[in-house]
Design a protein around this motif. Structure first.
Motif, short mmCIF file in Angstrom:
data_model
loop_
_atom_site.label_atom_id
_atom_site.label_comp_id
_atom_site.label_asym_id
_atom_site.label_seq_id
_atom_site.Cartn_x
_atom_site.Cartn_y
_atom_site.Cartn_z
N PHE A 113 -67.53 12.22 -1.08
CA PHE A 113 -68.04 12.69 0.20
C PHE A 113 -69.56 12.66 0.21
N ASP A 114 -70.12 11.87 -0.70
CA ASP A 114 -71.57 11.74 -0.79
C ASP A 114 -72.09 10.80 0.29
N GLU A 115 -73.34 10.98 0.61
CA GLU A 115 -73.98 10.13 1.62
C GLU A 115 -74.09 8.69 1.15
N ASP A 116 -74.03 8.46 -0.17
CA ASP A 116 -74.12 7.10 -0.71
C ASP A 116 -72.96 6.23 -0.22
N MET A 117 -71.86 6.85 0.15
CA MET A 117 -70.67 6.10 0.58
C MET A 117 -70.79 5.61 2.02
N LEU A 118 -71.76 6.09 2.74
CA LEU A 118 -71.91 5.71 4.15
C LEU A 118 -72.69 4.41 4.29
N THR A 119 -72.32 3.64 5.30
CA THR A 119 -73.03 2.40 5.59
C THR A 119 -74.44 2.75 6.03
N LYS A 120 -75.42 2.13 5.39
CA LYS A 120 -76.82 2.42 5.71
C LYS A 120 -77.28 1.64 6.95
N ASP A 121 -76.89 0.36 7.02
CA ASP A 121 -77.32 -0.51 8.11
C ASP A 121 -76.32 -0.42 9.27
N LEU A 122 -76.62 0.43 10.23
CA LEU A 122 -75.71 0.63 11.35
C LEU A 122 -75.60 -0.60 12.26
N LYS A 123 -76.59 -1.46 12.23
CA LYS A 123 -76.58 -2.65 13.08
C LYS A 123 -75.91 -3.84 12.38
N GLY A 124 -75.61 -3.69 11.09
CA GLY A 124 -75.01 -4.77 10.31
C GLY A 124 -73.50 -4.83 10.48
N PRO A 125 -72.85 -5.68 9.67
CA PRO A 125 -71.39 -5.79 9.75
C PRO A 125 -70.71 -4.52 9.24
N LEU A 126 -69.47 -4.33 9.64
CA LEU A 126 -68.70 -3.19 9.15
C LEU A 126 -68.33 -3.43 7.69
N ASP A 127 -68.06 -2.36 6.98
CA ASP A 127 -67.67 -2.43 5.57
C ASP A 127 -66.36 -3.21 5.45
N ASP A 128 -66.37 -4.28 4.64
CA ASP A 128 -65.15 -5.08 4.46
C ASP A 128 -64.30 -4.56 3.30
N LEU A 129 -64.70 -3.46 2.70
CA LEU A 129 -63.99 -2.80 1.62
C LEU A 129 -63.93 -3.64 0.34
N HIS A 130 -64.83 -4.62 0.25
CA HIS A 130 -64.92 -5.46 -0.94
C HIS A 130 -65.25 -4.58 -2.15
N GLY A 131 -64.55 -4.84 -3.24
CA GLY A 131 -64.82 -4.11 -4.46
C GLY A 131 -63.92 -2.91 -4.69
N LEU A 132 -63.08 -2.57 -3.71
CA LEU A 132 -62.16 -1.45 -3.91
C LEU A 132 -60.94 -1.93 -4.70
N ASP A 133 -60.50 -1.13 -5.66
CA ASP A 133 -59.32 -1.51 -6.44
C ASP A 133 -58.05 -1.03 -5.73
N GLN A 134 -56.89 -1.36 -6.31
CA GLN A 134 -55.61 -1.03 -5.69
C GLN A 134 -55.41 0.47 -5.52
N GLU A 135 -55.82 1.24 -6.51
CA GLU A 135 -55.68 2.69 -6.43
C GLU A 135 -56.52 3.27 -5.28
N GLN A 136 -57.73 2.76 -5.11
CA GLN A 136 -58.58 3.24 -4.02
C GLN A 136 -58.01 2.85 -2.66
N LEU A 137 -57.46 1.64 -2.55
CA LEU A 137 -56.85 1.21 -1.29
C LEU A 137 -55.61 2.05 -0.97
N GLU A 138 -54.84 2.41 -1.99
CA GLU A 138 -53.67 3.27 -1.79
C GLU A 138 -54.12 4.66 -1.36
N ASN A 139 -55.16 5.14 -1.95
CA ASN A 139 -55.73 6.43 -1.57
C ASN A 139 -56.17 6.41 -0.10
#
Length: 167
Positions: A113-139
Protein backbone atom coordinates in the motif's frame (compact mmCIF):
# COMPACT_ATOMS: atom_id res chain seq x y z
CA UNK A 1 -73.29 1.74 57.71
CA UNK A 2 -76.85 1.71 58.84
CA UNK A 3 -78.31 -0.66 61.43
CA UNK A 4 -79.02 -3.30 58.76
CA UNK A 5 -75.31 -3.45 57.80
CA UNK A 6 -75.70 -1.73 54.43
CA UNK A 7 -73.11 0.72 53.24
CA UNK A 8 -74.42 4.20 52.85
CA UNK A 9 -74.45 5.81 49.45
CA UNK A 10 -71.96 8.52 50.49
CA UNK A 11 -69.31 5.93 51.26
CA UNK A 12 -69.79 4.34 47.81
CA UNK A 13 -69.12 7.63 46.08
CA UNK A 14 -66.00 8.16 48.16
CA UNK A 15 -64.59 4.76 47.17
CA UNK A 16 -64.96 5.45 43.41
CA UNK A 17 -63.15 8.78 43.74
CA UNK A 18 -60.26 7.34 45.73
CA UNK A 19 -56.75 8.59 44.89
CA UNK A 20 -55.71 5.27 43.31
CA UNK A 21 -58.73 5.30 41.01
CA UNK A 22 -57.99 8.88 39.97
CA UNK A 23 -54.37 7.95 39.15
CA UNK A 24 -55.50 4.90 37.14
CA UNK A 25 -58.09 6.97 35.27
CA UNK A 26 -55.44 9.61 34.47
CA UNK A 27 -53.08 6.93 33.14
CA UNK A 28 -55.91 5.53 31.02
CA UNK A 29 -56.58 8.97 29.54
CA UNK A 30 -52.87 9.46 28.75
CA UNK A 31 -52.60 6.05 27.05
CA UNK A 32 -55.70 6.72 24.95
CA UNK A 33 -54.35 10.14 23.97
CA UNK A 34 -50.95 8.66 22.99
CA UNK A 35 -52.66 6.09 20.78
CA UNK A 36 -54.92 8.51 18.94
CA UNK A 37 -52.89 11.72 18.83
CA UNK A 38 -51.94 13.06 15.38
CA UNK A 39 -48.65 11.63 14.17
CA UNK A 40 -46.04 13.29 11.98
CA UNK A 41 -46.21 12.10 8.37
CA UNK A 42 -43.74 9.39 7.45
CA UNK A 43 -40.99 10.67 5.18
CA UNK A 44 -38.83 8.41 3.08
CA UNK A 45 -35.05 8.89 3.14
CA UNK A 46 -33.69 10.90 0.26
CA UNK A 47 -32.21 8.74 -2.48
CA UNK A 48 -28.58 9.36 -3.44
CA UNK A 49 -28.03 10.82 -6.87
CA UNK A 50 -27.80 8.15 -9.57
CA UNK A 51 -24.30 7.18 -10.63
CA UNK A 52 -23.67 7.23 -14.36
CA UNK A 53 -21.14 4.80 -15.79
CA UNK A 54 -18.39 6.86 -17.38
CA UNK A 55 -14.89 6.68 -18.75
CA UNK A 56 -12.04 7.98 -16.60
CA UNK A 57 -8.40 8.74 -17.26
CA UNK A 58 -5.81 8.83 -14.47
CA UNK A 59 -6.03 12.65 -14.43
CA UNK A 60 -9.84 12.70 -14.18
CA UNK A 61 -9.93 9.89 -11.61
CA UNK A 62 -7.56 11.61 -9.19
CA UNK A 63 -10.17 14.15 -8.12
CA UNK A 64 -12.29 11.34 -6.60
CA UNK A 65 -10.05 10.86 -3.58
CA UNK A 66 -12.63 11.64 -0.90
CA UNK A 67 -11.37 15.17 -0.19
CA UNK A 68 -14.11 17.77 0.28
CA UNK A 69 -16.90 15.17 0.64
CA UNK A 70 -16.32 13.87 -2.88
CA UNK A 71 -16.86 10.16 -3.48
CA UNK A 72 -13.91 7.80 -3.17
CA UNK A 73 -13.11 5.90 -6.38
CA UNK A 74 -10.23 3.60 -7.20
CA UNK A 75 -9.42 1.49 -10.25
CA UNK A 76 -8.53 -2.19 -10.43
CA UNK A 77 -7.69 -3.71 -13.83
CA UNK A 78 -9.45 -0.94 -15.70
CA UNK A 79 -12.65 -1.01 -13.63
CA UNK A 80 -13.40 2.06 -11.51
CA UNK A 81 -15.08 1.19 -8.21
CA UNK A 82 -17.00 3.51 -5.90
CA UNK A 83 -15.44 2.57 -2.55
CA UNK A 84 -17.17 5.43 -0.70
CA UNK A 85 -18.94 2.97 1.64
CA UNK A 86 -15.41 2.00 2.76
CA UNK A 87 -14.34 5.63 3.23
CA UNK A 88 -12.76 4.71 6.60
CA UNK A 89 -10.28 2.51 4.71
CA UNK A 90 -9.85 4.26 1.36
CA UNK A 91 -10.67 7.88 2.15
CA UNK A 92 -8.56 10.58 3.77
CA UNK A 93 -6.79 9.27 6.85
CA UNK A 94 -7.53 5.62 6.03
CA UNK A 95 -4.85 2.94 5.74
CA UNK A 96 -5.36 2.65 1.96
CA UNK A 97 -5.78 6.37 1.24
CA UNK A 98 -2.91 6.24 -1.30
CA UNK A 99 -5.23 4.30 -3.62
CA UNK A 100 -8.07 6.87 -3.51
CA UNK A 101 -8.55 8.39 -6.94
CA UNK A 102 -5.81 6.18 -8.40
CA UNK A 103 -5.17 2.89 -10.20
CA UNK A 104 -4.59 0.47 -7.32
CA UNK A 105 -3.96 -2.60 -9.49
CA UNK A 106 -0.22 -3.12 -8.95
CA UNK A 107 -0.34 -2.25 -5.26
CA UNK A 108 -3.12 -4.75 -4.59
CA UNK A 109 -1.34 -7.46 -6.59
CA UNK A 110 1.89 -6.92 -4.64
CA UNK A 111 0.12 -6.53 -1.27
CA UNK A 112 1.81 -3.17 -0.93
CA UNK A 113 0.00 0.00 0.00
CA UNK A 114 3.05 2.19 -0.48
CA UNK A 115 3.04 5.18 -2.79
CA UNK A 116 5.81 3.48 -4.81
CA UNK A 117 3.17 1.15 -6.25
CA UNK A 118 1.24 4.01 -7.85
CA UNK A 119 1.76 5.10 -11.43
CA UNK A 120 3.81 8.29 -11.39
CA UNK A 121 3.13 9.45 -14.97
CA UNK A 122 -0.62 10.07 -15.07
CA UNK A 123 -0.47 11.10 -18.73
CA UNK A 124 1.40 7.93 -19.77
CA UNK A 125 0.08 4.47 -20.59
CA UNK A 126 -1.76 2.40 -18.00
CA UNK A 127 0.18 -0.22 -16.05
CA UNK A 128 0.40 -3.39 -18.19
CA UNK A 129 1.24 -5.44 -15.07
CA UNK A 130 4.52 -6.54 -16.65
CA UNK A 131 6.77 -8.26 -14.15
CA UNK A 132 4.04 -9.67 -11.90
CA UNK A 133 4.39 -13.37 -11.13
CA UNK A 134 1.57 -15.94 -11.01
CA UNK A 135 1.07 -15.59 -7.26
CA UNK A 136 0.70 -11.81 -7.54
CA UNK A 137 -1.78 -12.14 -10.43
CA UNK A 138 -3.81 -14.65 -8.39
CA UNK A 139 -3.75 -12.24 -5.46
CA UNK A 140 -5.01 -9.49 -7.77
CA UNK A 141 -7.88 -11.71 -8.96
CA UNK A 142 -8.90 -12.20 -5.32
CA UNK A 143 -8.94 -8.45 -4.70
CA UNK A 144 -10.91 -7.83 -7.88
CA UNK A 145 -13.53 -10.43 -6.91
CA UNK A 146 -13.82 -8.88 -3.46
CA UNK A 147 -14.35 -5.41 -4.96
CA UNK A 148 -16.93 -6.74 -7.43
CA UNK A 149 -18.91 -8.31 -4.58
CA UNK A 150 -18.73 -5.30 -2.32
CA UNK A 151 -18.63 -2.12 -4.43
CA UNK A 152 -20.36 -0.61 -7.42
CA UNK A 153 -18.47 -0.32 -10.72
CA UNK A 154 -18.96 3.30 -11.83
CA UNK A 155 -16.73 3.42 -14.89
CA UNK A 156 -13.66 2.26 -16.67
CA UNK A 157 -10.13 3.58 -16.68
CA UNK A 158 -8.35 4.32 -19.97
CA UNK A 159 -5.08 6.02 -20.79
CA UNK A 160 -5.02 9.71 -21.75
CA UNK A 161 -4.09 8.74 -25.33
CA UNK A 162 -6.97 6.25 -25.69
CA UNK A 163 -9.63 7.24 -28.28
CA UNK A 164 -12.31 6.68 -25.58
CA UNK A 165 -10.64 9.14 -23.18
CA UNK A 166 -12.87 12.09 -22.30
CA UNK A 167 -11.76 15.32 -23.88
Amino acid sequence: MDSAGNVSQGAEVASIASPINLVLFSLFVVVVYMQFRPKAPVSLPKEPAPVVFRTFTPTTLIEFNGQGNKPVYLAVRGKVFDVSPGRNFYGPGGPYENFAGRDATRGLACQSFDEDMLTKDLKGPLDDLHGLDQEQLENLRGWEERFLEKYLVVGKLVAESDPEAPK
